[in-house]
Design a protein around this motif. Sequence first.
Motif, short mmCIF file in Angstrom:
data_model
loop_
_atom_site.label_atom_id
_atom_site.label_comp_id
_atom_site.label_asym_id
_atom_site.label_seq_id
_atom_site.Cartn_x
_atom_site.Cartn_y
_atom_site.Cartn_z
N LEU A 12 3.13 -2.79 2.29
CA LEU A 12 3.98 -1.90 1.51
C LEU A 12 4.01 -0.51 2.12
N GLY A 13 4.27 -0.47 3.43
CA GLY A 13 4.58 0.80 4.06
C GLY A 13 6.01 1.16 3.67
N ALA A 14 6.59 2.10 4.41
CA ALA A 14 7.96 2.52 4.08
C ALA A 14 8.91 1.33 4.11
N MET A 15 8.76 0.47 5.14
CA MET A 15 9.70 -0.64 5.27
C MET A 15 9.39 -1.78 4.29
N ASN A 34 -0.81 -5.07 -0.52
CA ASN A 34 -0.99 -4.04 0.51
C ASN A 34 -2.48 -3.77 0.67
N ARG A 35 -2.89 -3.49 1.92
CA ARG A 35 -4.31 -3.25 2.18
C ARG A 35 -4.85 -2.14 1.28
N THR A 36 -4.14 -1.02 1.26
CA THR A 36 -4.58 0.11 0.44
C THR A 36 -3.93 0.01 -0.94
N ARG A 39 -0.10 1.57 -3.62
CA ARG A 39 1.25 1.73 -3.07
C ARG A 39 2.27 0.84 -3.79
N LEU A 68 4.05 -5.35 8.57
CA LEU A 68 2.85 -4.54 8.77
C LEU A 68 3.02 -3.68 10.01
N LEU A 69 1.97 -2.96 10.37
CA LEU A 69 2.11 -1.97 11.44
C LEU A 69 2.40 -2.60 12.80
N THR A 73 -2.38 -6.36 13.39
CA THR A 73 -2.52 -6.28 11.93
C THR A 73 -2.03 -7.57 11.27
N ASN A 95 7.46 -5.18 13.93
CA ASN A 95 7.91 -4.99 15.31
C ASN A 95 6.89 -5.57 16.29
N ALA A 122 17.46 -1.39 11.16
CA ALA A 122 17.80 -0.49 10.05
C ALA A 122 16.58 0.37 9.76
N1 FVH Z 1 10.35 2.39 9.21
C1 FVH Z 1 11.27 2.19 10.15
O1 FVH Z 1 12.20 2.96 10.30
C2 FVH Z 1 11.20 1.00 11.10
C3 FVH Z 1 12.51 0.24 11.11
C4 FVH Z 1 12.48 -1.02 11.95
C5 FVH Z 1 11.22 -1.85 11.67
N2 FVH Z 1 10.04 -1.02 11.76
C6 FVH Z 1 8.79 -1.79 11.81
O2 FVH Z 1 8.37 -2.23 10.50
C7 FVH Z 1 6.94 -2.32 10.47
C8 FVH Z 1 6.40 -1.51 9.29
O3 FVH Z 1 6.89 -0.21 9.41
P1 FVH Z 1 6.67 0.85 8.22
O4 FVH Z 1 7.72 1.88 8.37
O5 FVH Z 1 6.55 0.15 6.94
O6 FVH Z 1 5.24 1.45 8.65
P2 FVH Z 1 4.18 2.22 7.76
O7 FVH Z 1 4.86 2.97 6.67
O8 FVH Z 1 3.32 3.00 8.70
O9 FVH Z 1 3.32 1.07 7.07
C9 FVH Z 1 2.40 0.29 7.82
C10 FVH Z 1 1.92 -0.86 6.97
O10 FVH Z 1 0.95 -1.61 7.72
C11 FVH Z 1 -0.27 -1.65 6.94
N3 FVH Z 1 -1.43 -1.72 7.81
C12 FVH Z 1 -1.71 -0.93 8.86
N4 FVH Z 1 -2.87 -1.32 9.43
C13 FVH Z 1 -3.34 -2.36 8.70
C14 FVH Z 1 -4.48 -3.22 8.78
N5 FVH Z 1 -5.40 -3.05 9.76
N6 FVH Z 1 -4.62 -4.20 7.87
C15 FVH Z 1 -3.69 -4.38 6.89
N7 FVH Z 1 -2.57 -3.61 6.75
C16 FVH Z 1 -2.41 -2.62 7.65
C17 FVH Z 1 -0.24 -0.40 6.11
O11 FVH Z 1 -1.14 -0.56 5.04
P3 FVH Z 1 -1.91 0.72 4.41
O12 FVH Z 1 -2.17 1.70 5.54
O13 FVH Z 1 -1.01 1.28 3.35
O14 FVH Z 1 -3.16 0.14 3.87
C18 FVH Z 1 1.22 -0.38 5.68
O15 FVH Z 1 1.44 -1.31 4.66
C19 FVH Z 1 6.44 -1.79 11.82
O16 FVH Z 1 6.18 -2.87 12.68
C20 FVH Z 1 7.62 -0.98 12.34
O17 FVH Z 1 7.65 -0.86 13.75
C21 FVH Z 1 10.03 0.07 10.79
#
Ligand code: FVH
Length: 291
Positions: A12-15, A34-36, A39, A68-69, A73, A95, A122
Motif C-alpha cells: 500500500l505505497g502510493a501505487m 502492507n508491511r507497515t 497505511r 511493492l518496491l 521485496t 517494476n 501511469a
Molecule cells: N508511483 C509511481 O508513479 C510509479 C508508476 C509506475 C509503477 N511504479 C512502480 O510501482 C511499485 C510501487 O511504487 P509505489 O509508488 O507504490 O512505491 P512506494 O510508495 O515507495 O511504496 C513501496 C511499497 O513497497 C513496500 N515495501 C518496501 N520494502 C518492503 C519490504 N522489504 N517488505 C515488504 N514491503 C516493502 C512498502 O511498504 P512500507 O514501507 O509501507 O512498509 C510500500 O508498500 C514500484 O515498483 C514502482 O517502481 C510506481
Amino acid sequence: MNDNAPVTVLGLGAMGTALAGAFLDAGHPVTVWNRTAGRAADLVARGATEAATAAEAVSASPLVVVCLLNDDTVREVLDGAVGSLAGRTVVNLTNGTPRQAREAADRAAGHGVGYVDGGIMAVPPMIGTPGSLVLYSGSPEGFHAHERTLGALGRAMYLGEDAGLAALYDIALLSAMYGMFGGFFHALALTGSEKVPATEFAPLVAPWLTAMMAAFPGMAEAVDSGDHSAAASNLAMQATAYVNLLDASTDQGVSTELVEPMRALLDQGVAAGLGAGDVSSLVDLLRTAPA
Ligand code: FVH
C-alpha cells in the motif's frame, strides 16, 4: 470472473493504494496488506478489509495483485505466503526487469501459481482513468480469467505468454521518458544560464517535441526494414550541428554529461559510413548483442 470478484492487494505505497482504491470503486471486495501498519486506514474506511499477514490476505482472493518496491521485496513477501498461493493468480505490477519476471514465473509455476507480470504506464492519480495503460504478459489463463477485474485499473494490454514482455515494454517506455526528461532538464539549464524563467521557456518544449515525434513512425519502419536511406535531415549534418550544442553548453556553464553520449553515437555513425542516411540507423549501433 464477475464484477464482484474478490481481489487482494499486497503493498500500500502510493501505487498500491491507488490500485486498491480503483478495485473498490469498481465494486470488488478488496483485501489489503502492507508491511507497515496504518497505511490501510482510508481504504478500510471505504470498505476494504485489512489482513494481518500477507498469507492471510492471499487466502482471501483468487486474484492477488502485488505492487511493492522492487523484485527482492516481492520475492520476500511471496515466499512468506507461499503456502497459501497454490491455485491462485498473482499479478505482479512491481517494476522489474524481463529476467526477474521470467524467474518469478518459473518460481510461481513450481508452486502451482498462475503468474502474470505487469507494467503500469501511469502515475497513481491516473489509475482507473481512461489515460491509464497497464501492460500484462504471462499466464494466458491467469490473465483472461481476471481481465475484466483488471480493467478497473485502466486499459489492459496483454502482450503474450512470455512473462518478460510486459517488463521489456515497460522499461523501454521508461527509457523513452527519461531520455525526454534529460533533454528537458538540459534545455532548462541552458536557458536558465541567461536567467530565462523556466516557466517562460517550458511552453515551447511540448509543441517542438510533438512536431519531432511525427518522425517516429517513419523511423520505426526504417529500423524494421534496415533501410535508413530516406533522410530529410541526414546524420552527418546533425553530427556537425550537435557540436554547437556541446560548445554552447560549455560556454554557458552547463554540464554536458546528459548530452555527451549522443555526440559519441553520432560520431560513431559517421565513422561507420552512415552519414548520408537518417539518424534512425543509430539504433543498430546501440545493439551490443545479437537480438
Ligand atoms: N508511483 C509511481 O508513479 C510509479 C508508476 C509506475 C509503477 N511504479 C512502480 O510501482 C511499485 C510501487 O511504487 P509505489 O509508488 O507504490 O512505491 P512506494 O510508495 O515507495 O511504496 C513501496 C511499497 O513497497 C513496500 N515495501 C518496501 N520494502 C518492503 C519490504 N522489504 N517488505 C515488504 N514491503 C516493502 C512498502 O511498504 P512500507 O514501507 O509501507 O512498509 C510500500 O508498500 C514500484 O515498483 C514502482 O517502481 C510506481
